[in-house]
Write an enzyme that holds these catalytic residues in place. Structure first.
Site, PDB file in Angstrom:
ATOM      1  N   HIS A 225       2.374   1.753  -3.491  1.00 19.95           N
ATOM      2  CA  HIS A 225       1.088   2.246  -4.416  1.00 19.95           C
ATOM      3  C   HIS A 225       0.846   4.081  -4.204  1.00 19.95           C
ATOM      4  O   HIS A 225       0.927   4.712  -5.048  1.00 19.95           O
ATOM      5  CB  HIS A 225      -0.115   1.742  -4.091  1.00 19.95           C
ATOM      6  CG  HIS A 225      -0.247   0.384  -4.813  1.00 19.95           C
ATOM      7  ND1 HIS A 225      -0.725   0.374  -6.027  1.00 19.95           N
ATOM      8  CD2 HIS A 225      -0.478  -0.814  -4.293  1.00 19.95           C
ATOM      9  CE1 HIS A 225      -0.826  -1.063  -6.443  1.00 19.95           C
ATOM     10  NE2 HIS A 225      -0.660  -1.762  -5.399  1.00 19.95           N
TER      11      HIS A 225
ATOM     12  N   THR B 284       0.908  -1.121   0.101  1.00 18.43           N
ATOM     13  CA  THR B 284      -0.088  -0.047   0.216  1.00 18.43           C
ATOM     14  C   THR B 284       0.834   1.235   0.036  1.00 18.43           C
ATOM     15  O   THR B 284       0.576   2.155  -0.690  1.00 18.43           O
ATOM     16  CB  THR B 284      -1.187   0.110   1.170  1.00 18.43           C
ATOM     17  OG1 THR B 284      -1.823  -1.187   1.092  1.00 18.43           O
ATOM     18  CG2 THR B 284      -1.681   1.289   1.391  1.00 18.43           C
TER      19      THR B 284
END
Length: 224
Positions: free
Chosen positions: A43, A40
Site C-alpha cells: 500500500h 501494508t
C-alpha cells in the site's frame, strides 16, 4: 547503512544510504538478516488512499523480520548481544494507563513499526527491548521473519473453539493461508477457502483446505 525508504508522497520507494540509528538507554540495535513484505508495505509503495492518509515520508518501511542483536543500551536487561530476535509490529509506550495495567495491545500511544517508526527494510534497526522476542534456534530465519502475520492468523482462528466446526476463510492471502493450516490443525471438520486467484487456492489445498472455491466462477452458498 543501506535502507529502503519512502522519501516522497508519490508511488515508489528509494534504495538509499543513511546513517545507522542511534540507541537510547533501553534500545537494542539489530542487524537484519531476513525481512518479509506485508500488504501494508505494498500500500505504501503504491501510495494508495490509505497510505496517503496514514503514512508520512520520509520513513523506512518493513515490520516483519529476524535479526541479530549487535549492540544494547545501558539499561537493557532482557536481551544480549548475539541474540536472534524478531519484534512486535506495534510499539507500546510502556507508560500510559493501559500499558501500566497489563494491556499494551491497546496502548493509547502505539506506534506501528515501519509506519510511525523506522522499519526493517534496512541493514540495521533500533527498537526498545520490550517489543523484542528471542527466537528458538530451531526456527529457520525464513520462518522467523513471518511470525507477525502468522500470529495474526493464530489470534483470529483461536478467537473461538473451532474443533469439529465448519470454517469459511474469505481470502487466501498469506494470513488466510496461515489460517487454513491452523484451522485444520485445530480440528475443524470442514475448512472452506474462497479466493478469486486459482494459484492461491492451490496453495490453500496444500495447507489442508477441504474445499476451495473461486467466487468468480461458483456461488459459495450453493457450492457447500
Amino acid at each position: 547503512m543501506k535502507a529502503v525508504v519512502k522519501t516522497r508522497r508519490a508511488k515508489g520507494l528509494e534504495f538509499v544510504k543513511i546513517p545507522a540509528p542511534q540507541l537510547g538507554p533501553r534500545d537494542v540495535l539489530i542487524r537484519v538478516r531476513y525481512a518479509s513484505i506485508c500488504g501494508t508495505d505494498v500500500h505504501i509503495f503504491d501510495w494508495t488512499r490509505w497510505a496517503r492518509k496514514r503514512f508520512t515520508p520520509p520513513q523506512i518501511l518493513g515490520h516483519e523480520f529476524v535479526g541479530i542483536v549487535t549492540e544494547i543500551g545501558e539499561e537493557v536487561t532482557q536481551v544480549e548481544v548475539g541474540d536472534r530476535v524478531s519484534a512486535e509490529s506495534h510499539i507500546s509506550c510502556g507508560y500510559c494507563y493501559q500499558c501500566r495495567n497489563g494491556y499494551p495491545e491497546v496502548c493509547r500511544n502505539t506506534k506501528l513499526l515501519g509506519v510511525d517508526h523506522d522499519g526493517s527494510f534496512a541493514e540495521f534497526i533500533a527498537l526498545p527491548e520490550h517489543v523484542l522476542w528471542k527466537n528458538d534456534p530451531d526456527i529457520p530465519d525464513e520462518w522467523a521473519s513471518l511470525q507477525e502475520p502468522f500470529g495474526n492468523a493464530i489470534d483470529t482462528v483461536l478467537a473461538e473453539n473451532i474443533s469439529a466446526k465448519t470454517i469459511l476463510i474469505l481470502g487466501a492471502g498469506p494470513i488466510g493461508l496461515f489460517a487454513t493450516g491452523i484451522a485444520k490443525a485445530c480440528g475443524a471438520s470442514l475448512v472452506i477457502v474462497s479466493d478469486p486467484n486459482n494459484y492461491r487456492l492451490a496453495i490453500a489445498r496444500k495447507m489442508g483446505a477441504h474445499l476451495t472455491l473461486n467466487p468468480k466462477k461458483k456461488d459459495i452458498v450453493q457450492s457447500v
